[in-house]
Design an enzyme around this catalytic site. Structure first.
Site, short mmCIF file in Angstrom:
data_model
loop_
_atom_site.label_atom_id
_atom_site.label_comp_id
_atom_site.label_asym_id
_atom_site.label_seq_id
_atom_site.Cartn_x
_atom_site.Cartn_y
_atom_site.Cartn_z
N TYR A 7 -17.64 -15.65 -9.60
CA TYR A 7 -16.93 -16.72 -10.15
C TYR A 7 -16.80 -17.75 -9.22
CZ TYR A 7 -16.80 -13.86 -14.45
OH TYR A 7 -17.25 -13.04 -15.61
N PHE A 24 -8.32 1.33 -1.51
CA PHE A 24 -9.23 0.24 -2.20
C PHE A 24 -8.44 -0.26 -3.47
CE2 PHE A 24 -12.16 2.87 0.23
CZ PHE A 24 -12.87 1.93 0.82
N CYS A 47 -6.03 -9.32 2.05
CA CYS A 47 -7.03 -8.35 2.62
C CYS A 47 -8.46 -9.41 3.09
CB CYS A 47 -7.37 -7.26 1.44
SG CYS A 47 -5.98 -6.31 0.89
N VAL A 94 0.89 -1.04 0.00
CA VAL A 94 -0.12 0.08 -0.12
C VAL A 94 0.80 1.31 0.10
CG1 VAL A 94 -1.73 1.31 1.45
CG2 VAL A 94 -1.87 -1.37 1.20
N LYS A 107 -6.79 -3.06 -5.74
CA LYS A 107 -6.70 -4.39 -6.00
C LYS A 107 -5.35 -4.88 -6.56
CE LYS A 107 -9.74 -4.20 -9.53
NZ LYS A 107 -10.00 -2.90 -9.38
#
Length: 450
Positions: free
Chosen positions: A257, A155, A266, A11, A157
Site C-alpha cells: 500500500y 515478530f 523496527c 517487547v 506488530k
C-alpha cells in the site's frame, strides 16, 4: 515454568503478559523504578490493544510480578529473557550496551544453570557477545556455572502484538544444542498446538531471520512508493497497479500500500542495522540503502505537494493534521512520517492543528508547548479555519468522514491524503482539491496527452 524478563518496554511487557496468561510465573525487571511502580499499580506505559487487561488480570492472579532488583530477577527464572532496547548508534548500527549490561548482570548474580534468551532485535553475532560477557564475569567471580544462550527474535506488530504472540505465524529459535531446543519447545508449547510453528535453527541464522523479515517488508513498502511516484508522473493510478500485481500469488497484497513511508521502532533501525552489519563483513547492501533512501524522501512527499499547491508559500498557513502515530492502534511516534511533515511545515512558517485518537500525550511529550502546534480533542476541531487537511495515519475513524462538514470547516477545500484513503473521483465531484499518493481522478488527462 518460571520466567524472568529483563526490560518492561514494548517487547518485554507483551512477552511477560502473554507467558503469564498461559499459566507461567513471570517476573519483569526494569531499572526504571517509576515505571515498575506504575506497572504494580496497573498503569500501562504504552498503548497496545488488549495488553492492559492481560497485565491487570495476571498481576491480580499473582502470575505476573514486577521488580527493579536485577538480582531478584536472575534468581527467579530458569529462562532469562533479554528484551531491552537496541537503539541505533550514531552510525546506524544497533547499540548493544543495554543487552550486554543485562548479560553482565546475569553473570554477576546467577548461582545455577540458566537459559539466556535474546528477545531483543540484535545483529548477527550478538549471542556470541552475550556468551563472552557472561563467561568473563563468571571467570572473574571464580565460579564455573553452566548456561546456554538462545536467539528467539520477536515478530510482534504494534497494534496486534498480543494476538501475534498468542497466535504466532512462526516461533523462531536459534540454539546450539538439543537440550535448549527441547526446553524452548516446551516453553512455547501453549502457543504451538494447532499446527507446528516451532522452527529451530542455528543461532546466527535466527538472528539474521529477524532482520531479513523486517528488511523484506520495508523493501515492499519502499518499492510500492517508488511505483506510486512513477505513476504520478506517467498518469497512471497506483491503486489499479496495486490490484493488478497483488493478485499474483507470488507477490500478494500485504505491504504494497503506497503512502508517506514507514516508521516505528523496527523497520527504520533494522534496515540501517542490517546494512551496517553487511558493511562490517565487507558487503555493500545496495538494495537496503535504496529502501532507506526512498523512505526518507517519501516522508516529505506531502510537504512537497503542499509547497506546490500553495505557490505563495506556507508562511502563515494553518494545516490540519489527522494522525500522528506511525500506524493505527498505537501511540508510538518513533520515526513517524507525521514528525517529518510537522517539522517541514514549521520550517516553512506554517502552523499545525493536529488530532490523533491515542498519540496526543506522546506528541506533547516530544514537542512540548509550541505556538505553532495545537493539539485538539476531536478530529473535526482540527479543521476549523485551516487552509488544508493532511491525513497522515490511516486510523479507522478517518475512513468515512463527513466530507460536507470538512468542506464547511476548512477555509478552502483542500485535502492531502498520505494514505490513499479516499476516492479521487468522489473528491473531485464534491469539489475538493485532492492530492494523494500516485493517483489521479479517472477524468484527468495523463501528462502526455493533448
Amino acid at each position: 515454568m518460571k520466567i524472568t524478563i529483563f526490560g518492561s518496554g514494548y517487547v518485554g511487557l507483551v512477552t511477560g503478559a502473554c507467558f503469564a496468561e498461559v499459566g507461567n510465573d513471570v517476573l519483569c525487571v526494569d531499572i526504571d523504578k517509576e515505571k515498575i511502580e506504575r506497572l504494580k499499580n496497573g498503569e500501562i506505559p504504552i498503548y497496545e490493544p488488549g495488553l492492559e487487561e492481560l497485565v491487570i488480570e495476571n498481576s491480580r492472579e499473582g502470575r505476573l510480578c514486577f521488580t527493579s532488583d536485577p538480582a531478584e530477577g536472575v534468581a527467579f527464572g530458569l529462562f532469562q529473557f533479554i528484551a531491552v532496547g537496541t537503539p541505533p548508534d550514531e552510525d546506524g548500527s544497533a547499540d548493544l550496551r543495554h543487552v550486554l549490561a543485562v548479560a553482565e548482570t546475569i553473570g554477576r548474580n546467577m548461582e545455577d544453570y540458566r537459559v539466556i534468551i535474546d528477545k531483543s532485535t540484535v545483529p548477527v553475532g550478538t549471542a556470541d557477545l552475550v556468551t563472552e560477557k557472561v563467561s568473563s564475569v563468571l571467570e572473574e567471580r571464580g565460579v564455573s556455572l553452566e548456561f546456554d544462550v538462545v536467539s528467539n527474535p520477536e515478530f510482534l506488530k504494534e497494534g496486534d502484538a498480543v494476538s501475534d504472540f498468542m497466535k504466532p505465524d512462526r516461533i523462531i529459535v536459534g540454539v546450539d544444542n538439543p537440550r535448549t531446543k527441547e526446553l524452548l519447545r516446551n516453553l512455547y508449547l501453549p502457543f504451538n498446538r494447532s499446527h507446528d510453528r516451532f522452527i529451530a535453527m542455528d543461532v546466527r541464522s535466527a538472528e539474521l531471520t529477524k532482520y531479513a523479515a523486517n528488511a523484506m517488508l520495508a523493501t515492499k513498502i519502499s518499492f510500492m512508493n517508488e511505483i506510486a511516484n512513477v505513476a504520478e508522473r506517467v498518469g497512471a493510478d497506483v491503486e489499479a497497479v496495486r490490484n493488478g500485481i497483488g493478485s499474483d500469488s507470488r507477490i500478494g497484497f500485504s505491504f504494497i500500500y503506497p503512502g508517506v513511508g514507514y516508521g516505528g521502532s523496527c523497520f527504520p533501525k533494522d534496515v540501517q542495522a542490517l546494512e551496517k552489519t553487511a558493511g562490517k563483513y565487507g558487503y555493500e547492501a545496495r538494495i537496503l540503502k535504496a529502501v532507506e533512501a526512498v523512505n526518507r524522501d517519501q516522508k516529505i512527499s506531502l510537504a512537497r505537494k503542499m509547497q506546490e499547491h500553495f505557490q505563495a508559500g506556507l508562511q502563515g498557513k494553518t494545516i490540519a493534521v489527522w494522525g500522528l502515530s506511525f500506524k493505527p492502534n498505537t501511540d508510538d511516534m518513533r520515526e513517524a512520517p507525521s514528525r517529518r511533515l510537522l517539522e517541514e511545515l514549521w520550517a516553512s512558517g506554517a502552523k499545525v492543528r493536529a488530532f490523533d485518537p491515542v498519540a496526543m500525550e506522546e506528541a506533547t511529550r516530544i514537542y512540548g508547548d509550541r505556538e505553532d502546534l495545537e493539539l485538539v480533542e476531536k478530529a473535526e476541531d482540527a479543521l476549523n479555519g485551516a487552509d488544508a487537511l493532511a491525513v497522515v495515519t490511516e486510523w479507522m475513524v478517518f475512513r468515512s468522514p463527513d466530507f460536507e462538514m470538512i468542506k464547511e470547516r476548512l477555509s478552502e477545500p483542500v485535502i492531502f491524503d498520505g494514505r490513499n484513503m479516499y476516492n479521487p473521483d468522489l473528491m473531485e465531484q464534491l469539489g475538493f482539491t485532492y492530492y494523494s499518493i500516485g493517483r489521479l481522478p479517472r477524468g484527468l488527462s495523463s501528462p502526455g496527452s493533448a
